[in-house]
Design an enzyme around this catalytic site. Structure first.
Site, PDB file in Angstrom:
ATOM      1  N   GLU A 247      20.559  46.413  83.703  1.00 13.91           N
ATOM      2  CA  GLU A 247      21.526  47.123  83.034  1.00 13.91           C
ATOM      3  C   GLU A 247      21.022  47.649  81.717  1.00 13.91           C
ATOM      4  O   GLU A 247      20.709  47.024  80.836  1.00 13.91           O
ATOM      5  CB  GLU A 247      22.897  46.219  82.784  1.00 13.91           C
ATOM      6  CG  GLU A 247      23.907  47.110  82.346  1.00 13.91           C
ATOM      7  CD  GLU A 247      24.385  47.045  80.884  1.00 13.91           C
ATOM      8  OE1 GLU A 247      23.290  47.505  79.870  1.00 13.91           O
ATOM      9  OE2 GLU A 247      25.386  46.691  80.387  1.00 13.91           O
ATOM     10  N   CYS A 281      27.123  48.679  75.152  1.00 15.74           N
ATOM     11  CA  CYS A 281      26.380  49.726  76.007  1.00 15.74           C
ATOM     12  C   CYS A 281      27.026  50.653  76.410  1.00 15.74           C
ATOM     13  O   CYS A 281      26.529  51.867  77.057  1.00 15.74           O
ATOM     14  CB  CYS A 281      25.612  48.875  77.156  1.00 15.74           C
ATOM     15  SG  CYS A 281      26.825  47.985  78.122  1.00 15.74           S
TER      16      CYS A 281
END
Length: 486
Positions: A247, A281
């Protein structure tokens, strides 16, 4: 508060070859001096995981589940201690540490259940001469590199599926926030987890970290971090064929149309942007707002920015804590200064809050008239800066939203027009599209497209990152050998 300082290798808490001070960015004072790994520690961890693999992989699912639930029970019993580790190692507001802790509990529960729901399956044979089964097996030793922004949550996303799948895992937390991960190691030792199933070690040495990646022992490498770090790990890991689950970075666009619920949009944008000091994020980065509602929306965002409480106090409802260190603070200041010099308008924040003399605090900030030429538009800010980009009917909104060098992780759409929402959702190149809301949980897939990553965290999809499939074919008539060339 007694903070853990030892690594967890081969079932034992251990000191490292050296120590490193972990500094609370809210107070700029040391929290603890923790062990850091050297080459010998890395080799011990690798060999312990290698030795554990055939045993843990062959363990019945019920046995793995039992160990996961023992660890979960300790995580529940030690909630205050674990949350305090996160609170002090990164200055995260106390209320926001609950998400870190909760996701670790949820991961251990969910994957202990999910592995039992995964079943082998049969394949049809066109000629009817053979039977075929697809079976799942553990992929091998896993190696996890964690980001510092959610120390326990990021660990949770890796430890649950790895343990459930039968993969021993070596966890390397960020050297900025290793304390909460070391606390999990202490709990693993407390319950007597079999040696080598979980190893937790931190290092600030790139050479030592690269030795983990370059080893042929890990079969799965998983990461939460930047795109640049992901590229480096893949290059370093190319000594052998490995599976990757990553990720990575993102530059999340928000599309706010003229018919949007502006209060809802402002609440979500500022909620995700100012929580955890914007170090998320999936945090909204480029907020595209229809010209017709630009002023009304901007006013709501500025109002929320000015009302946000900034600080570090367990007994106060804090909105925004510090950014991780002085380098991060300086970078944010540079992004704001660059934007203003290029024509953006600063409406709130942009500097240290006047009431705070110590700590790496950056005030919740609002910029408008942001354009594509500005660094704050091009880069993932990873800080509490809302960048408002007005657009009109002539704007090529899809091109602008999809123009993201970091790749596509999350995008947001706010409109009451369902057809419009679906139109844009189908064309935005992001792994997650959030329409008129935002939702994350352990059972919902989380992953990006392109430069934003490979594979998924959360959900059953994450479990598959730690499993391989094997075909077992049996001839129904043993006197024939169909499918073999003479």
């Amino acid at each position: 508060m007694n903070f853990p300082t030892q690594m967890y290798i081969d079932g034992t808490l251990t000191d490292g070859s050296a120590t490193r001070e972990v500094v609370n960015p809210a107070t700029e004072t040391a929290v603890a001096a923790v062990a850091v790994a050297g080459m010998d520690d890395v080799e011990r961890a690798l060999q312990a995981a290698k030795a554990a693999f055939p045993i843990w992989a062959a363990a019945p699912i019920a046995e793995r589940q039992a160990w996961m639930r023992k660890l979960r029970d300790e995580v529940v019993a030690n909630e205050d201690w674990l949350r305090s580790c996160v609170h002090h190692e990164m200055g995260k507001p106390w209320a926001q540490t609950e998400e870190d802790w909760d996701r670790l509990v949820a991961s251990l529960e969910f994957y202990a259940e999910e592995i039992a729901r995964l079943h082998d399956y049969g394949l049809a044979d066109r000629a009817g001469t053979h039977s075929h089964r697809m079976v799942y097996e553990p992929a091998g030793v896993a190696l996890a590199f964690l980001a510092w922004n959610f120390p326990l949550l990021n660990l949770a996303f890796k430890i649950g599926p790895a343990m459930a799948a039968g993969c021993p895992i070596i966890i390397r937390p960020s050297d900025a926030t290793p304390i909460s991960a070391y606390a999990v190691g202490a709990l693993c030792e407390k319950i007597g987890l079999p040696n080598g199933v979980v190893q937790i070690l931190s290092t600030e040495s790139y050479a030592v970290a690269d030795a983990l990646t370059a080893s042929a022992i890990p079969q799965v490498i998983t990461l939460i971090g930047s795109t640049k770090t992901g590229q480096h790990i893949m290059r370093t890991g190319a000594t052998s064929i490995k599976r990757y689950s990553m990720e990575l970075g993102g530059n999340a666009p928000v599309l706010i149309f003229e018919d949007a619920d502006l209060d809802l949009a402002a609440d979500i944008v500022t909620g995700v942007k100012f929580s955890n000091a914007g170090q998320i994020c999936v945090s909204p980065n480029r907020v595209f707002v229809a010209e017709a509602v630009r002023d009304a929306f901007t006013e709501k965002v500025v109002e929320r920015a000015k009302a946000a409480k900034v600080g570090f106090d367990k007994d106060t409802d804090i909105t925004t804590g510090p950014v991780i260190d002085g380098r991060a603070w300086t970078r944010l200041q540079g992004l704001v200064d660059d934007a203003v010099s290029e024509g953006a308008t600063l409406l709130a924040g942009g500097d240290r809050p006047a009431s705070l003399n110590a700590g790496h605090y950056f005030a919740p900030t609002v910029l408008t008239d942001v354009t594509e030429a500005m660094a704050v538009y091009r880069e993932e800010t990873f800080g509490p800066i809302v960048s408002i980009v007005p657009f009109d009917a002539k704007a090529d909104l899809l091109r602008m939203a999809n123009d993201c060098e970091e790749g596509g992780l999350t995008a947001y759409i706010f409109t009451r027009n369902l057809a419009r929402a679906e139109h844009y959702a189908a064309r935005l190149r992001y792994g997650e599209i959030q329409i008129n809301g935002v939702k994350y949980d352990i059972d919902l897939p989380h992953g990006g497209i392109g430069q934003s990553g490979i594979g998924h965290d959360c959900s059953s999809l994450a479990l598959h990152d730690y499993l391989v499939q094997k075909r077992i074919t049996r001839a129904l008539d043993t006197t024939t050998f169909g499918g073999l060339n003479p």
